[in-house]
Scaffold this motif. Structure first.
Motif, PDB file in Angstrom:
ATOM      1  N   ARG A 193      20.749  27.637  64.560  1.00 55.64           N
ATOM      2  CA  ARG A 193      21.712  28.666  64.975  1.00 55.64           C
ATOM      3  C   ARG A 193      22.559  29.140  63.790  1.00 55.64           C
ATOM      4  O   ARG A 193      22.768  30.338  63.614  1.00 55.64           O
ATOM      5  CB  ARG A 193      22.592  28.081  66.075  1.00 55.64           C
ATOM      6  N   LEU A 194      23.054  28.184  62.991  1.00 54.98           N
ATOM      7  CA  LEU A 194      23.863  28.548  61.830  1.00 54.98           C
ATOM      8  C   LEU A 194      23.060  29.336  60.812  1.00 54.98           C
ATOM      9  O   LEU A 194      23.566  30.285  60.206  1.00 54.98           O
ATOM     10  CB  LEU A 194      24.458  27.290  61.185  1.00 54.98           C
ATOM     11  N   THR A 195      21.806  28.965  60.630  1.00 50.98           N
ATOM     12  CA  THR A 195      20.943  29.689  59.693  1.00 50.98           C
ATOM     13  C   THR A 195      20.696  31.111  60.178  1.00 50.98           C
ATOM     14  O   THR A 195      20.703  32.057  59.385  1.00 50.98           O
ATOM     15  CB  THR A 195      19.607  28.943  59.498  1.00 50.98           C
ATOM     16  N   GLU A 196      20.494  31.273  61.490  1.00 51.37           N
ATOM     17  CA  GLU A 196      20.305  32.619  62.050  1.00 51.37           C
ATOM     18  C   GLU A 196      21.546  33.469  61.820  1.00 51.37           C
ATOM     19  O   GLU A 196      21.451  34.607  61.377  1.00 51.37           O
ATOM     20  CB  GLU A 196      20.017  32.546  63.549  1.00 51.37           C
ATOM     21  N   LYS A 197      22.711  32.917  62.143  1.00 53.34           N
ATOM     22  CA  LYS A 197      23.963  33.682  62.020  1.00 53.34           C
ATOM     23  C   LYS A 197      24.286  34.028  60.576  1.00 53.34           C
ATOM     24  O   LYS A 197      24.824  35.085  60.292  1.00 53.34           O
ATOM     25  CB  LYS A 197      25.119  32.917  62.653  1.00 53.34           C
TER      26      LYS A 197
ATOM     27  N   TYR B 227      17.702  16.797  68.671  1.00 54.20           N
ATOM     28  CA  TYR B 227      17.634  18.171  69.165  1.00 54.20           C
ATOM     29  C   TYR B 227      18.880  18.962  68.777  1.00 54.20           C
ATOM     30  O   TYR B 227      18.789  20.070  68.247  1.00 54.20           O
ATOM     31  CB  TYR B 227      17.462  18.182  70.687  1.00 54.20           C
ATOM     32  N   LEU B 228      20.051  18.393  69.048  1.00 55.38           N
ATOM     33  CA  LEU B 228      21.295  19.106  68.760  1.00 55.38           C
ATOM     34  C   LEU B 228      21.461  19.380  67.272  1.00 55.38           C
ATOM     35  O   LEU B 228      21.898  20.465  66.890  1.00 55.38           O
ATOM     36  CB  LEU B 228      22.490  18.314  69.288  1.00 55.38           C
ATOM     37  N   THR B 229      21.093  18.429  66.443  1.00 59.12           N
ATOM     38  CA  THR B 229      21.204  18.623  64.996  1.00 59.12           C
ATOM     39  C   THR B 229      20.374  19.815  64.544  1.00 59.12           C
ATOM     40  O   THR B 229      20.879  20.722  63.860  1.00 59.12           O
ATOM     41  CB  THR B 229      20.748  17.357  64.244  1.00 59.12           C
TER      42      THR B 229
ATOM     43  N   PRO C 121      17.691  31.564  54.726  1.00 59.52           N
ATOM     44  CA  PRO C 121      16.292  31.753  54.318  1.00 59.52           C
ATOM     45  C   PRO C 121      15.311  31.556  55.470  1.00 59.52           C
ATOM     46  O   PRO C 121      15.497  30.664  56.314  1.00 59.52           O
ATOM     47  CB  PRO C 121      16.090  30.684  53.238  1.00 59.52           C
ATOM     48  N   ALA C 122      14.285  32.364  55.465  1.00 58.52           N
ATOM     49  CA  ALA C 122      13.276  32.311  56.528  1.00 58.52           C
ATOM     50  C   ALA C 122      12.551  30.971  56.544  1.00 58.52           C
ATOM     51  O   ALA C 122      12.192  30.471  57.605  1.00 58.52           O
ATOM     52  CB  ALA C 122      12.279  33.453  56.362  1.00 58.52           C
ATOM     53  N   TRP C 123      12.349  30.366  55.382  1.00 53.09           N
ATOM     54  CA  TRP C 123      11.639  29.088  55.325  1.00 53.09           C
ATOM     55  C   TRP C 123      12.418  27.997  56.045  1.00 53.09           C
ATOM     56  O   TRP C 123      11.827  27.129  56.660  1.00 53.09           O
ATOM     57  CB  TRP C 123      11.323  28.674  53.888  1.00 53.09           C
ATOM     58  N   LEU C 124      13.764  28.062  55.979  1.00 51.81           N
ATOM     59  CA  LEU C 124      14.575  27.056  56.667  1.00 51.81           C
ATOM     60  C   LEU C 124      14.460  27.217  58.181  1.00 51.81           C
ATOM     61  O   LEU C 124      14.300  26.228  58.902  1.00 51.81           O
ATOM     62  CB  LEU C 124      16.040  27.145  56.230  1.00 51.81           C
ATOM     63  N   LEU C 125      14.487  28.465  58.634  1.00 52.79           N
ATOM     64  CA  LEU C 125      14.298  28.708  60.070  1.00 52.79           C
ATOM     65  C   LEU C 125      12.941  28.212  60.535  1.00 52.79           C
ATOM     66  O   LEU C 125      12.819  27.611  61.601  1.00 52.79           O
ATOM     67  CB  LEU C 125      14.433  30.201  60.390  1.00 52.79           C
ATOM     68  N   LEU C 126      11.927  28.472  59.738  1.00 52.18           N
ATOM     69  CA  LEU C 126      10.576  28.028  60.081  1.00 52.18           C
ATOM     70  C   LEU C 126      10.507  26.503  60.152  1.00 52.18           C
ATOM     71  O   LEU C 126       9.984  25.939  61.122  1.00 52.18           O
ATOM     72  CB  LEU C 126       9.563  28.555  59.071  1.00 52.18           C
ATOM     73  N   MET C 127      11.042  25.824  59.151  1.00 52.53           N
ATOM     74  CA  MET C 127      10.988  24.363  59.112  1.00 52.53           C
ATOM     75  C   MET C 127      11.755  23.736  60.272  1.00 52.53           C
ATOM     76  O   MET C 127      11.268  22.816  60.926  1.00 52.53           O
ATOM     77  CB  MET C 127      11.546  23.833  57.778  1.00 52.53           C
ATOM     78  N   VAL C 128      12.951  24.241  60.539  1.00 50.52           N
ATOM     79  CA  VAL C 128      13.755  23.707  61.641  1.00 50.52           C
ATOM     80  C   VAL C 128      13.055  23.964  62.969  1.00 50.52           C
ATOM     81  O   VAL C 128      12.983  23.080  63.830  1.00 50.52           O
ATOM     82  CB  VAL C 128      15.173  24.318  61.625  1.00 50.52           C
ATOM     83  N   GLY C 129      12.507  25.157  63.123  1.00 56.57           N
ATOM     84  CA  GLY C 129      11.775  25.476  64.349  1.00 56.57           C
ATOM     85  C   GLY C 129      10.586  24.558  64.553  1.00 56.57           C
ATOM     86  O   GLY C 129      10.346  24.066  65.656  1.00 56.57           O
ATOM     87  N   LEU C 130       9.853  24.293  63.488  1.00 61.77           N
ATOM     88  CA  LEU C 130       8.701  23.400  63.596  1.00 61.77           C
ATOM     89  C   LEU C 130       9.123  21.977  63.935  1.00 61.77           C
ATOM     90  O   LEU C 130       8.442  21.283  64.686  1.00 61.77           O
ATOM     91  CB  LEU C 130       7.876  23.429  62.304  1.00 61.77           C
ATOM     92  N   LEU C 131      10.249  21.540  63.398  1.00 62.50           N
ATOM     93  CA  LEU C 131      10.753  20.206  63.732  1.00 62.50           C
ATOM     94  C   LEU C 131      11.197  20.118  65.192  1.00 62.50           C
ATOM     95  O   LEU C 131      11.311  19.031  65.748  1.00 62.50           O
ATOM     96  CB  LEU C 131      11.893  19.811  62.795  1.00 62.50           C
ATOM     97  N   LEU C 132      11.436  21.265  65.797  1.00 58.40           N
ATOM     98  CA  LEU C 132      11.757  21.300  67.228  1.00 58.40           C
ATOM     99  C   LEU C 132      10.510  21.506  68.078  1.00 58.40           C
ATOM    100  O   LEU C 132      10.584  21.487  69.297  1.00 58.40           O
ATOM    101  CB  LEU C 132      12.776  22.409  67.519  1.00 58.40           C
TER     102      LEU C 132
END
Length: 97
Positions: A55-59, A47-49, A63-74
């Motif tokens: 958070r770092l990607t947002e700040k 979870y923390l990873t 790329p939007a695809w990275l946010l999407l992938m990380v979000g889906l993994l959560l």
């Protein structure tokens, strides 16, 4: 926002369990308590990873695809959005009645 919040709690727990069970880490837990502790630790690290990466990607306006992938993994593509503190205070006051 209960559903996204619940998913983002349960998915890392399940991932921690799956990683612990399926990995060849050589961890042999003889007791249920130790096995549970290892599962919780792996789930928390998972979870923390992904939350830190999100958070770092947002700040960094990554790329939007990275946010999407990380979000889906959560467990849910976007972090839950909570109401302002004023609404929470009103709920607390109402619950005391």
């Amino acid at each position: 926002m209960l559903f996204p919040s619940a998913l983002r709690t349960l998915v890392p727990m399940l991932a921690g369990w799956a990683i612990t069970v399926l990995s060849g880490l050589g961890l042999h837990a003889d007791s249920t308590t130790v096995a549970g502790g290892i599962t919780v630790a792996v789930g928390a690290a998972y979870y923390l990873t992904f939350r830190v990466v999100e958070r770092l990607t947002e700040k960094a306006r990554g790329p939007a695809w990275l946010l999407l992938m990380v979000g889906l993994l959560l467990g849910y593509a976007r972090p839950p959005q909570y109401e302002s503190g004023d609404d929470i205070e009103a709920l607390i006051r109402a619950s005391r009645r």
